[in-house]
Design a protein around this motif. Structure first.
Motif, PDB file in Angstrom:
ATOM      1  N   PHE A 219       0.838  -1.195   0.000  1.00  0.00           N
ATOM      2  CA  PHE A 219       0.000   0.000   0.000  1.00  0.00           C
ATOM      3  C   PHE A 219       0.877   1.251   0.000  1.00  0.00           C
ATOM      4  CE2 PHE A 219      -3.175  -3.020   1.497  1.00  0.00           C
ATOM      5  CZ  PHE A 219      -4.310  -2.598   0.794  1.00  0.00           C
TER       6      PHE A 219
ATOM      7  N   THR B 178       0.088   5.220   0.397  1.00  0.00           N
ATOM      8  CA  THR B 178      -1.016   6.124   0.703  1.00  0.00           C
ATOM      9  C   THR B 178      -0.548   7.297   1.553  1.00  0.00           C
ATOM     10  OG1 THR B 178      -3.173   6.256   1.820  1.00  0.00           O
ATOM     11  CG2 THR B 178      -1.590   4.672   2.689  1.00  0.00           C
TER      12      THR B 178
ATOM     13  N   ALA C  65      -3.296   1.085   8.424  1.00  0.00           N
ATOM     14  CA  ALA C  65      -2.219   0.085   8.395  1.00  0.00           C
ATOM     15  C   ALA C  65      -2.686  -1.274   8.891  1.00  0.00           C
ATOM     16  CB  ALA C  65      -1.031   0.572   9.222  1.00  0.00           C
TER      17      ALA C  65
ATOM     18  N   ALA D 190      -4.802  -2.952   6.380  1.00  0.00           N
ATOM     19  CA  ALA D 190      -3.986  -3.360   5.238  1.00  0.00           C
ATOM     20  C   ALA D 190      -3.272  -4.671   5.505  1.00  0.00           C
ATOM     21  CB  ALA D 190      -2.974  -2.255   4.906  1.00  0.00           C
TER      22      ALA D 190
ATOM     23  N   ALA E 218      -1.016  -7.566   3.189  1.00  0.00           N
ATOM     24  CA  ALA E 218      -0.084  -6.649   2.533  1.00  0.00           C
ATOM     25  C   ALA E 218       1.337  -6.940   2.991  1.00  0.00           C
ATOM     26  CB  ALA E 218      -0.449  -5.205   2.856  1.00  0.00           C
TER      27      ALA E 218
ATOM     28  N   ASP F 249       3.807  -4.652   2.734  1.00  0.00           N
ATOM     29  CA  ASP F 249       4.334  -3.446   3.376  1.00  0.00           C
ATOM     30  C   ASP F 249       3.314  -2.320   3.217  1.00  0.00           C
ATOM     31  OD1 ASP F 249       6.071  -1.761   4.730  1.00  0.00           O
ATOM     32  OD2 ASP F 249       7.821  -2.365   3.559  1.00  0.00           O
ATOM     33  N   TYR F 250       3.562  -1.223   3.946  1.00  0.00           N
ATOM     34  CA  TYR F 250       2.640  -0.087   3.981  1.00  0.00           C
ATOM     35  C   TYR F 250       3.488   1.178   3.972  1.00  0.00           C
ATOM     36  CZ  TYR F 250      -1.542   2.516   5.571  1.00  0.00           C
ATOM     37  OH  TYR F 250      -2.612   3.368   5.682  1.00  0.00           O
TER      38      TYR F 250
ATOM     39  N   THR G 214       3.892   5.379   3.396  1.00  0.00           N
ATOM     40  CA  THR G 214       3.157   6.637   3.427  1.00  0.00           C
ATOM     41  C   THR G 214       3.838   7.654   2.518  1.00  0.00           C
ATOM     42  OG1 THR G 214       4.384   7.290   5.430  1.00  0.00           O
ATOM     43  CG2 THR G 214       2.206   6.306   5.731  1.00  0.00           C
TER      44      THR G 214
END
Length: 255
Positions: free
Chosen positions: A89, A91, A97, A100, A105, A107-108, A110
């Motif tokens: 993700f 975003t 998070a 997600a 997921a 990884d996340y 920003t």
């Protein structure tokens, strides 16, 4: 690696393309073959992916807030594919998070995304999609076991295969890998029950990765006096072994 960027903002897609080109140049020559496609919404992405995985994407860089169905809905739909791609993700909002990671997921990230952070995410995807050949000790273990880490406002999925040991510290548990330490809530007994095939109890306060056990040594501890300690590959730290667990460690070394 075939990558699909899904973001409703053209500028954001362009920025990710540029970052991916920079990341590709930083990779070894045999890993630089990368193709990138784009979608501006969930419908376009699903059309590219198709009912059978479409073009065989390895990774989807996915925004969350988009017109119509959002990125979380698309991630849920991708789980139904026969061979779903890895999801990272990307975003501007950090408050999704947990949701997600519940959708598997990898990884996340920003926004604004840094090149180094994107490289880390790609490395995680490569570890996930191209795992090392299993050893005899791990061949029968389930693949993809992970531990969810909450660290300084960041949520991370840590592969259990990277953990060297768990050690109880008062109300918390220290999770140690070859490169760093994490702190998690919970009880050591819960971790032992969850990951028993991978870890060996060596003390009332410690579990060690069976694959990492390298030596059992005589050791003097200021609190417990003369005793035994285990040495792990990837760490210079010695971990105390209780007398009742010495035989189990010797048995593990003999395998």
């Amino acid at each position: 690696m075939n990558i699909l960027i899904v973001d409703d903002e053209a500028l954001a897609r362009s920025r990710l393309r540029t970052l991916l080109a920079d990341c590709r140049d930083a990779l070894p020559a045999h890993q630089q073959r990368t193709t990138v496609a784009e979608a501006s919404n969930t419908a376009e992405a699903l059309a590219l992916l198709g009912p059978t995985g479409g073009k065989g994407f390895d990774l989807v860089l996915l925004d969350i807030h988009m017109p119509g169905q959002d990125g979380l809905a698309l991630a849920h739909a991708m789980q139904a594919l026969p061979q779903p791609p890895a999801i990272v993700f990307v975003t501007a909002h950090a408050d999704h998070a947990v949701s997600a990671f519940e959708l598997d997921a990898v990884d996340y990230l920003t926004k604004p995304v840094r090149r180094e952070r994107l490289l880390q995410a790609i490395a995680k995807v490569q570890r996930t999609t191209r795992p090392p050949a299993p050893t005899a000790a791990s061949a029968a273990l389930p693949e993809g076991e992970t531990l969810l880490i909450q660290d300084r406002g960041r949520t991370e999925r840590l592969p259990v295969a990277e953990v060297l040991y768990f050690k109880a510290e008062q109300k918390y548990v220290t999770v140690r890998t070859a490169t760093r330490s994490y702190i998690v809530d919970g009880a050591l007994s819960d971790l032992e029950a969850r990951f028993a095939p991978r870890f060996l109890r060596i003390h009332r306060n410690a579990l060690v990765a069976r694959r990492a056990v390298r030596a059992l040594e005589k050791h003097y501890d200021a609190e417990e006096g003369e005793g035994w300690a285990v040495r792990l590959q990837g760490s210079t730290e010695l971990l105390a072994v209780s007398r009742r667990q010495v035989a189990a460690v010797r048995e593990e070394l003999a395998r």
